[in-house]
Design a protein around this motif. Sequence first.
Motif, PDB file in Angstrom:
ATOM      1  N   UNK A   1       0.903  -1.264   0.075  1.00  0.00           N
ATOM      2  CA  UNK A   1       0.038   0.118  -0.039  1.00  0.00           C
ATOM      3  C   UNK A   1       1.010   1.272  -0.055  1.00  0.00           C
ATOM      4  N   UNK A   2       0.615   2.207  -0.835  1.00  0.00           N
ATOM      5  CA  UNK A   2       1.556   3.451  -1.126  1.00  0.00           C
ATOM      6  C   UNK A   2       1.107   4.448   0.133  1.00  0.00           C
ATOM      7  N   UNK A   3      -0.178   4.599   0.620  1.00  0.00           N
ATOM      8  CA  UNK A   3      -0.632   5.390   1.547  1.00  0.00           C
ATOM      9  C   UNK A   3      -1.599   4.947   2.149  1.00  0.00           C
ATOM     10  N   UNK A   4      -1.368   4.787   3.680  1.00  0.00           N
ATOM     11  CA  UNK A   4      -2.425   4.432   4.578  1.00  0.00           C
ATOM     12  C   UNK A   4      -2.234   5.141   5.917  1.00  0.00           C
ATOM     13  N   UNK A   5      -3.419   4.905   6.629  1.00  0.00           N
ATOM     14  CA  UNK A   5      -3.416   5.541   7.997  1.00  0.00           C
ATOM     15  C   UNK A   5      -2.709   4.709   8.908  1.00  0.00           C
ATOM     16  N   UNK A   6      -2.511   5.372  10.326  1.00  0.00           N
ATOM     17  CA  UNK A   6      -2.057   4.479  11.276  1.00  0.00           C
ATOM     18  C   UNK A   6      -2.824   3.114  11.457  1.00  0.00           C
ATOM     19  N   UNK A   7      -4.059   3.318  11.638  1.00  0.00           N
ATOM     20  CA  UNK A   7      -4.900   1.784  12.050  1.00  0.00           C
ATOM     21  C   UNK A   7      -4.816   0.941  10.810  1.00  0.00           C
ATOM     22  N   UNK A   8      -4.831   1.365   9.550  1.00  0.00           N
ATOM     23  CA  UNK A   8      -4.877   0.431   8.685  1.00  0.00           C
ATOM     24  C   UNK A   8      -3.348  -0.060   8.479  1.00  0.00           C
ATOM     25  N   UNK A   9      -2.516   0.453   8.665  1.00  0.00           N
ATOM     26  CA  UNK A   9      -1.130   0.083   8.845  1.00  0.00           C
ATOM     27  C   UNK A   9      -1.043  -1.064   9.879  1.00  0.00           C
ATOM     28  N   UNK A  10      -1.436  -0.679  11.052  1.00  0.00           N
ATOM     29  CA  UNK A  10      -1.392  -1.624  12.097  1.00  0.00           C
ATOM     30  C   UNK A  10      -2.331  -2.847  11.683  1.00  0.00           C
ATOM     31  N   UNK A  11      -3.238  -2.852  11.167  1.00  0.00           N
ATOM     32  CA  UNK A  11      -4.114  -4.117  10.869  1.00  0.00           C
ATOM     33  C   UNK A  11      -3.402  -4.835   9.683  1.00  0.00           C
ATOM     34  N   UNK A  12      -2.815  -4.390   8.654  1.00  0.00           N
ATOM     35  CA  UNK A  12      -2.260  -5.023   7.749  1.00  0.00           C
ATOM     36  C   UNK A  12      -0.886  -5.687   8.323  1.00  0.00           C
ATOM     37  N   UNK A  13      -0.268  -4.909   9.231  1.00  0.00           N
ATOM     38  CA  UNK A  13       1.129  -5.560   9.654  1.00  0.00           C
ATOM     39  C   UNK A  13       0.719  -6.855  10.695  1.00  0.00           C
ATOM     40  N   UNK A  14      -0.569  -6.791  11.225  1.00  0.00           N
ATOM     41  CA  UNK A  14      -0.984  -7.737  12.181  1.00  0.00           C
ATOM     42  C   UNK A  14      -1.435  -8.909  11.266  1.00  0.00           C
ATOM     43  N   UNK A  15      -2.183  -8.693   9.952  1.00  0.00           N
ATOM     44  CA  UNK A  15      -2.619  -9.620   9.204  1.00  0.00           C
ATOM     45  C   UNK A  15      -1.495 -10.497   8.576  1.00  0.00           C
ATOM     46  N   UNK A  16      -0.419  -9.672   8.050  1.00  0.00           N
ATOM     47  CA  UNK A  16       0.637 -10.291   7.533  1.00  0.00           C
ATOM     48  C   UNK A  16       1.530 -11.153   8.707  1.00  0.00           C
ATOM     49  N   UNK A  17       1.358 -10.408   9.826  1.00  0.00           N
ATOM     50  CA  UNK A  17       2.290 -11.269  11.083  1.00  0.00           C
ATOM     51  C   UNK A  17       1.349 -12.763  11.604  1.00  0.00           C
ATOM     52  N   UNK A  18       0.323 -12.711  11.288  1.00  0.00           N
ATOM     53  CA  UNK A  18      -0.462 -13.832  11.565  1.00  0.00           C
ATOM     54  C   UNK A  18      -0.249 -15.209  10.606  1.00  0.00           C
ATOM     55  N   UNK A  19       0.232 -14.412   9.200  1.00  0.00           N
ATOM     56  CA  UNK A  19       0.409 -15.174   8.125  1.00  0.00           C
ATOM     57  C   UNK A  19       1.833 -15.996   8.415  1.00  0.00           C
ATOM     58  N   UNK A  20       2.839 -15.192   9.245  1.00  0.00           N
ATOM     59  CA  UNK A  20       4.040 -15.570   9.427  1.00  0.00           C
ATOM     60  C   UNK A  20       4.995 -14.711   8.559  1.00  0.00           C
ATOM     61  N   UNK A  21       4.554 -13.566   7.974  1.00  0.00           N
ATOM     62  CA  UNK A  21       5.419 -12.688   7.140  1.00  0.00           C
ATOM     63  C   UNK A  21       5.571 -11.186   7.957  1.00  0.00           C
ATOM     64  N   UNK A  22       6.727 -10.853   7.664  1.00  0.00           N
ATOM     65  CA  UNK A  22       7.281  -9.448   7.978  1.00  0.00           C
ATOM     66  C   UNK A  22       6.886  -8.438   7.161  1.00  0.00           C
ATOM     67  N   UNK A  23       5.961  -7.358   7.638  1.00  0.00           N
ATOM     68  CA  UNK A  23       5.328  -6.508   6.511  1.00  0.00           C
ATOM     69  C   UNK A  23       6.104  -5.014   7.163  1.00  0.00           C
ATOM     70  N   UNK A  24       6.868  -4.367   6.367  1.00  0.00           N
ATOM     71  CA  UNK A  24       7.687  -3.109   6.879  1.00  0.00           C
ATOM     72  C   UNK A  24       6.508  -1.852   6.631  1.00  0.00           C
ATOM     73  N   UNK A  25       6.392  -1.068   7.786  1.00  0.00           N
ATOM     74  CA  UNK A  25       5.682  -0.011   7.692  1.00  0.00           C
ATOM     75  C   UNK A  25       6.705   1.397   7.813  1.00  0.00           C
TER      76      UNK A  25
END
Length: 194
Positions: free
Chosen positions: A49-73
């Motif tokens: 995602x090119x531009x998201x707010x803090x809650x969306x960034x946290x939500x997507x980072x958590x989703x990637x973490x549940x899958x076992x991946x590291x998403x950089x914010x």
Amino acid sequence: MTDRFKLIFRGEVLEGQHPAVVRKRLAALAGFDDAQLDKLFSGHPVVVKREVDKPAAARLQTLFGKAGARLRVVPLETAEGDAPAGPAAPAGTEAPAGTEAPASAEALGFEVLPPGSAILRDDERVRPAAPEIDLSGLSLQEGEPEEPERAPAVAPPEVDHLSLAPVGATLNDAEPPPPPTAPDTSHIRLLDES
């Protein structure tokens, strides 16, 4: 400080995770198809995602973490006079080289815990129900506990009457028995078979 963020995935998986398993989880949790997953795990940084707010960034980072991946914010830093960032790009487009700024957890409002810390809050934990144990048959007694009866100790054998012979001594002092005598065969006759 900006409150807009860019999400970048570099194909990194969390420790102890296998990339093939993480791909399947991302497909199930985020709905990525095979082409998008190939792009995500190509080995190059990909802007999710090119531009998201803090809650969306946290939500997507958590989703990637549940899958076992590291998403950089990464926070979007816009200099004064720059045009505001355009609309968000579709998932799976690459980030231009050199545009990433290091993100600190404190700047994003996240707390970094030391290794081995508990991840779940107390209200997120599932506690097992305490077992119900019937103690009605037990009671406490005053005084010293009684020691169990022990078997009497076995006394060591009497050895006062024993002695040691000198080295090389014959242990049997009795005279040896006489040699065996030949058997009496006088009553045996051989028959002539002729």
